[in-house]
Design a protein around this motif. Structure first.
Motif, PDB file in Angstrom:
ATOM      1  N   VAL A 180      50.836  31.511  32.134  1.00 36.00           N
ATOM      2  CA  VAL A 180      52.331  31.656  31.851  1.00 36.00           C
ATOM      3  C   VAL A 180      51.919  32.097  30.351  1.00 36.00           C
ATOM      4  N   TYR A 181      52.364  33.498  29.929  1.00 33.71           N
ATOM      5  CA  TYR A 181      52.370  33.759  28.376  1.00 33.71           C
ATOM      6  C   TYR A 181      53.229  34.725  28.216  1.00 33.71           C
ATOM      7  N   GLY A 182      53.123  35.395  26.853  1.00 34.14           N
ATOM      8  CA  GLY A 182      54.149  36.225  26.387  1.00 34.14           C
ATOM      9  C   GLY A 182      54.286  37.559  27.065  1.00 34.14           C
ATOM     10  N   GLY A 233      43.158  36.095  39.305  1.00 39.06           N
ATOM     11  CA  GLY A 233      43.840  35.181  38.962  1.00 39.06           C
ATOM     12  C   GLY A 233      45.464  35.410  39.045  1.00 39.06           C
ATOM     13  N   TYR A 234      46.346  34.422  38.784  1.00 41.70           N
ATOM     14  CA  TYR A 234      47.834  34.700  38.803  1.00 41.70           C
ATOM     15  C   TYR A 234      48.439  34.730  37.379  1.00 41.70           C
ATOM     16  N   VAL A 235      48.923  35.815  36.959  1.00 45.67           N
ATOM     17  CA  VAL A 235      49.472  35.802  35.385  1.00 45.67           C
ATOM     18  C   VAL A 235      50.848  36.108  35.357  1.00 45.67           C
ATOM     19  N   THR A 236      51.933  35.234  34.867  1.00 43.09           N
ATOM     20  CA  THR A 236      53.260  35.433  34.930  1.00 43.09           C
ATOM     21  C   THR A 236      53.540  35.586  33.121  1.00 43.09           C
ATOM     22  N   GLY A 237      54.167  36.892  32.795  1.00 49.21           N
ATOM     23  CA  GLY A 237      54.614  37.339  31.679  1.00 49.21           C
ATOM     24  C   GLY A 237      55.773  37.078  31.261  1.00 49.21           C
TER      25      GLY A 237
END
Length: 178
Positions: free
Chosen positions: A38-40, A59-63
């Motif tokens: 989880v990032y900006g 991978g899985y990335v939530t912004g």
């Protein structure tokens, strides 16, 4: 084992190539260990590098990005999930709520703001998340020393409970402990 991390870091690359190298290595390691980022929400600097390397390795990335930064930080358009929120406070609150641990990489004022808010929330028992500082090439050495001065001079109530690492591999050892 930790399954999700918030990553706070710079929207620029910085001058030392190690910052970018560590961000990319960390993104790959997080993907390989099925740890959700989880990032900006930006696609620039080491912020974009950690997200892209994670995505490129499955991978899985939530912004989570405020409207006002969509253009400035070049909102990432290929994330697993993105949330465009009203302001910085909403961004940070959402990031904290979606993670089990917090990783701090090199960055500027925004990164320091996020780091100190996280530390303060731990001290105040608002949350009790693991905080890990990646001290790439000694980037945070002066800040670490200043924190020791604040403690020595009686301005800190409790230990910060921050793990300080010098490599992405050290971070993974902490995150993957049972």
């Amino acid at each position: 084992m930790i399954s999700s991390v918030a990553v706070f870091c710079g929207s620029q690359n910085g001058k030392n190539p190690v910052y970018l190298e560590h961000a990319e290595a960390l993104g790959k390691l997080l993907a390989k260990n099925n740890i959700h980022i989880v990032y900006g929400g930006g696609n620039s600097g080491i912020m974009g590098a950690v997200a892209n390397r994670c995505l490129n390795n499955g991978g899985y990335v939530t912004g989570i990005i405020p409207k006002m930064l969509v253009e400035k930080e070049r909102a990432h358009t290929n994330l697993s999930q993105i949330h465009i929120v009203e302001d910085m406070h909403t961004r940070k609150q959402m990031m904290y709520s979606l993670c089990e641990a917090i990783l701090i990489l090199p960055g500027g004022n925004g990164t320091l703001d996020e780091m100190f808010e996280t530390i303060t929330w731990n001290v105040l028992n608002i949350h009790n998340k693991k905080i890990i500082l990646l001290n790439s090439a000694g980037f945070y050495d002066a800040l670490i020393e200043h924190t020791k001065t604040m403690r020595t001079e009686g301005f800190l109530y409790t230990p910060d409970n921050i793990d300080i690492c010098s490599s992405p591999e050290e971070i993974m050892e902490i995150l993957t402990k049972d």
